[in-house]
Design a protein around this motif. Structure first.
Motif, mmCIF file in Angstrom:
data_model
loop_
_atom_site.group_PDB
_atom_site.id
_atom_site.type_symbol
_atom_site.label_atom_id
_atom_site.label_comp_id
_atom_site.label_asym_id
_atom_site.label_seq_id
_atom_site.Cartn_x
_atom_site.Cartn_y
_atom_site.Cartn_z
ATOM 1 N N ILE A 406 -4.456 -0.423 -8.831
ATOM 2 C CA ILE A 406 -4.087 0.785 -8.101
ATOM 3 C C ILE A 406 -3.283 1.685 -9.032
ATOM 4 C CG2 ILE A 406 -2.739 1.719 -6.175
ATOM 5 C CD1 ILE A 406 -3.360 -0.813 -4.631
ATOM 6 N N PRO A 408 -1.556 5.497 -8.525
ATOM 7 C CA PRO A 408 -1.353 6.730 -7.759
ATOM 8 C C PRO A 408 -1.199 7.974 -8.641
ATOM 9 C CG PRO A 408 0.665 5.459 -7.815
ATOM 10 C CD PRO A 408 -0.381 4.615 -8.488
ATOM 11 N N ASP A 415 -7.628 9.322 -4.937
ATOM 12 C CA ASP A 415 -7.862 7.962 -4.445
ATOM 13 C C ASP A 415 -7.255 6.972 -5.438
ATOM 14 O OD1 ASP A 415 -8.704 5.628 -3.344
ATOM 15 O OD2 ASP A 415 -10.844 5.916 -3.784
ATOM 16 N N GLU A 469 -2.554 -5.011 -7.575
ATOM 17 C CA GLU A 469 -2.193 -5.444 -6.224
ATOM 18 C C GLU A 469 -2.821 -6.814 -5.953
ATOM 19 O OE1 GLU A 469 -0.411 -5.556 -2.691
ATOM 20 O OE2 GLU A 469 -0.191 -3.819 -4.026
ATOM 21 N N MET A 472 -2.849 -7.052 -0.929
ATOM 22 C CA MET A 472 -3.648 -6.100 -0.157
ATOM 23 C C MET A 472 -3.441 -6.282 1.343
ATOM 24 S SD MET A 472 -5.063 -3.977 -2.148
ATOM 25 C CE MET A 472 -6.177 -3.208 -0.992
ATOM 26 N N GLY A 474 -1.750 -4.734 4.506
ATOM 27 C CA GLY A 474 -1.126 -3.504 4.963
ATOM 28 C C GLY A 474 -1.259 -2.408 3.918
ATOM 29 N N GLN A 475 -0.261 -1.538 3.885
ATOM 30 C CA GLN A 475 -0.294 -0.437 2.950
ATOM 31 C C GLN A 475 -0.020 -0.932 1.537
ATOM 32 O OE1 GLN A 475 2.455 2.670 3.868
ATOM 33 N NE2 GLN A 475 1.730 4.055 2.254
ATOM 34 N N ALA A 476 -0.841 -0.425 0.597
ATOM 35 C CA ALA A 476 -0.703 -0.866 -0.785
ATOM 36 C C ALA A 476 0.583 -0.306 -1.378
ATOM 37 C CB ALA A 476 -1.911 -0.413 -1.596
ATOM 38 N N LYS A 477 1.421 -1.199 -1.906
ATOM 39 C CA LYS A 477 2.630 -0.788 -2.598
ATOM 40 C C LYS A 477 2.985 -1.881 -3.590
ATOM 41 C CE LYS A 477 5.862 -2.765 0.749
ATOM 42 N NZ LYS A 477 7.055 -2.531 1.575
ATOM 43 N N ASP A 479 4.940 -4.647 -5.299
ATOM 44 C CA ASP A 479 5.930 -5.662 -4.931
ATOM 45 C C ASP A 479 6.410 -6.352 -6.196
ATOM 46 O OD1 ASP A 479 5.645 -5.164 -2.172
ATOM 47 O OD2 ASP A 479 3.857 -6.432 -2.087
#
Length: 606
Positions: A406, A408, A415, A469, A472, A474-477, A479
């Motif tokens: 991922i 951003p 995307d 990630e 995966m 919930g929302q991708a963030k 960790d």
């Protein structure tokens, strides 16, 4: 005519002479007076004759005036009779002159466009010249009068200056075209041969004759551009000679080369011949490669584990990549371990493109043995999918992550799951690479190669804000401690070094007899979709990355460069960073700047 003499009157003074005069004087005087009437009559006759002569002159002058008047009337009548005819001729000449000018201009424009004196061009020029000549002949007197005027003289000076400037520009362009180079100012380098083409031309070791069969009746701007492109080949290499043949005008040449359909371009060198019906730089360079290289290397695509099909034209197929490899003079074939338990010995590169089923042990061993023997493997992996080849990757110091990349910061159309990883400098594969899109990737991390005979390098990496990630949920963030911190690698290249075997102490080494460890190369990419028909065609960086990797694996590094491009409209692929930059520039910066400038001007005027 009879004139009667008149008796003179007696002067009183003559009858009474003055005192002191004698009678003789009186008598003489009388005689003189008697003689005078005759003289008087003669004078009167002369005066009458003069009057007659004057009368005759007046009559003659009146006749001349009358004759001139009659002649003028006759001429006016004749002119009045000829006026309609002259008016018609002048009008026709004016129309002919205008039509001739249009014909000349059309002929010159056509000639400038086609760069050849075709029959149509010659017809326009000849007709235009004839019509302009007719106009000049009919209006010759008016033209001569105009030529002597002051305005014409000033106009002639301006015309001479204009012709001189145009002539100077023509000479400069002709000199630059024949003796100088050219500067391509287009962003896409449309008028410059690609790096790969220039490399192929520089490595030619034999003379190549190119015969292009282009019919003039089918000539259009694209065909003219193709001729210009072929001329660039000739300028770039002294071993290239170009000949353009019109098969309609010279059917014998077409028969000599057994030409049945055209346009077609023939490349010959000695007894070897290659032909192409394409009109792009890709087609011409591919023909040169096939002609100059006697060996055609084979690229095998492994099948039997739901891998991508190199012959498929479906969106997920690899037909676009297959065609690109064939243009590089490779032979593309399929391989199944069901029919061939080993990788063929003539395989230059083995491609494993997106296996979705786990390979059997004997299949894994076949791939491992191929690498150990100095073979070359190109592995494209799907995310979160075991292939059975993970042990081979670990052996070559490559760690395949069970995650999803991922980013951003740098991605396609906002995307984050479609990252646009940055090509890493320092490797032949990525040295000239443009943007690459990798939708749905997994991390491919190189290990330390210290103390090994392996040279390892990461080819593509995300930005620092990217990560791998692992959950995966919930929302991708990101960790901390769970996910792989960025920048993360999504492609790795490894090659085994080629050291000499140890020599026995005290022994005299024999030159050329020392055994060498077989070389092997492998490229692993944590994505398969980038090379599909959906992305390989519009995203040129994706296709270049695949072909560059195959060229490096096959030890054809001299072919690694930007591919020769057809002349077509380029697709603009914008990352989210580019979109933000364009938005703030056009929507915010430009309007605000205009507003501030307006306020400043208003304030000064106030």
């Amino acid at each position: 005519m009879t004139v009667s003499p008149e008796l003179p009157s007696v002067d009183p003074k003559a009858a009474n002479p003055p005192s002191g005069s004698s009678p003789v004087d009186a008598t003489a005087s009388d005689e003189a007076s008697v003689t005078a009437p005759g003289a008087v009559g003669t004078s009167d006759q002369h005066d009458e004759a003069s009057g007659l002569s004057e009368n005759h002159d007046v009559s003659s002058g009146s006749d001349d005036v009358e004759a001139v008047a009659i002649d003028k009337v006759a001429r006016d009548a004749s002119t009045a009779d000829d006026a309609p005819a002259e008016s018609v001729v002048s009008a026709v000449a004016s129309v002919a002159g205008a039509a001739g000018g249009v014909s000349l201009v059309a002929g010159l424009v056509w000639w400038a466009a086609v760069q050849s004196t075709s029959p149509q061009v010659l017809a326009l020029l000849i007709v235009g010249a004839v019509l302009v000549a007719i106009y000049a002949i009919v209006n010759s007197r008016d033209l001569l009068v105009w030529a002597g005027s002051r305005g014409a003289q000033r106009g002639s000076v301006a015309t001479v200056q204009s012709v001189a400037v145009i002539g100077l520009l023509v000479v400069i362009n002709w000199t630059a075209n024949n003796f100088g180079g050219q500067i391509d100012l287009t962003a896409a380098r449309r008028y410059t041969l690609a790096d790969q083409t220039q490399k192929v031309l520089s490595q030619l070791d034999r003379d190549v004759k190119v015969v292009a069969f282009f019919p003039s009746r089918q000539e259009d701007p694209f065909t003219r551009g193709t001729k210009s492109l072929l001329n660039q080949y000739q300028k770039a290499s002294p071993r290239i000679t170009i000949e353009f043949v019109d098969p309609d005008v010279n059917p014998g040449a077409a028969k000599q080369y057994d030409i049945k359909n055209y346009p077609i371009t023939i490349f010959t060198s000695g007894d070897r011949k290659e032909e192409t019906t394409g009109l792009t730089e890709q087609d011409f360079t591919s023909a040169l490669l096939k002609l100059s290289r006697t060996e055609k290397k084979k690229v095998y695509f492994l099948q039997g584990h739901q891998e991508r099909d190199p012959d498929s034209s479906q969106p997920t197929g690899f037909n676009t990549i297959s065609q690109a490899l064939k243009r590089e003079n490779y032979v593309v074939e399929k391989l199944s371990f069901l029919t061939s338990p080993q990788v063929p010995s003539d395989a230059a590169v083995l491609v494993i493109a997106g296996a979705r089923a786990r390979a059997l042990e004997n299949e894994v061993k076949a791939v491992s043995d191929f690498l150990d023997a100095g073979g070359h493997v190109f592995a494209l992996l799907e995310p979160k999918q075991e292939t059975g080849y993970e042990a081979i990757f670990e052996k070559w110091n490559i760690t395949v992550g069970n995650d999803l990349v991922i980013d951003p910061s740098r991605n396609y159309n906002g995307d984050p799951l479609t990252p646009a990883p940055l090509p890493q400098p320092g490797h032949r594969i990525t040295g000239s690479l443009t943007d690459v899109l990798m939708p749905g990737s997994r991390t491919i991390t190189p290990k330390s190669a210290a103390g090994t005979d392996l040279a390892i390098a990461s080819l593509l990496k995300t930005t620092e804000r990217g990560w791998g990630e692992t959950t995966m949920a919930g929302q991708a963030k990101y960790d901390e401690g769970v996910d792989v911190k960025g920048p993360v690698s999504v492609a790795v290249a490894v090659n085994r070094s080629d050291p000499t075997a140890p020599v026995t102490p005290g022994a005299t080494p024999t030159p050329g007899a020392t055994p060498k460890v077989p070389k092997g190369r492998i490229v692993v990419v944590g994505n398969t979709e980038f090379a599909s028909n959906t992305l390989a065609a519009p995203v040129l960086g994706n296709r270049d990355f695949f072909v560059n990797s195959v060229n490096w694996l096959a030890e054809e590094e001299d072919l690694i460069s930007i591919r020769a491009e057809p002349q077509s409209a380029a697709t603009v692929v914008m990352t989210n960073q580019s979109q933000v930059l364009v938005f703030f520039t056009t929507v915010v910066l430009v309007p605000v700047s205009a507003l501030l400038i307006g306020i400043a001007i208003w304030w000064q005027r106030r």
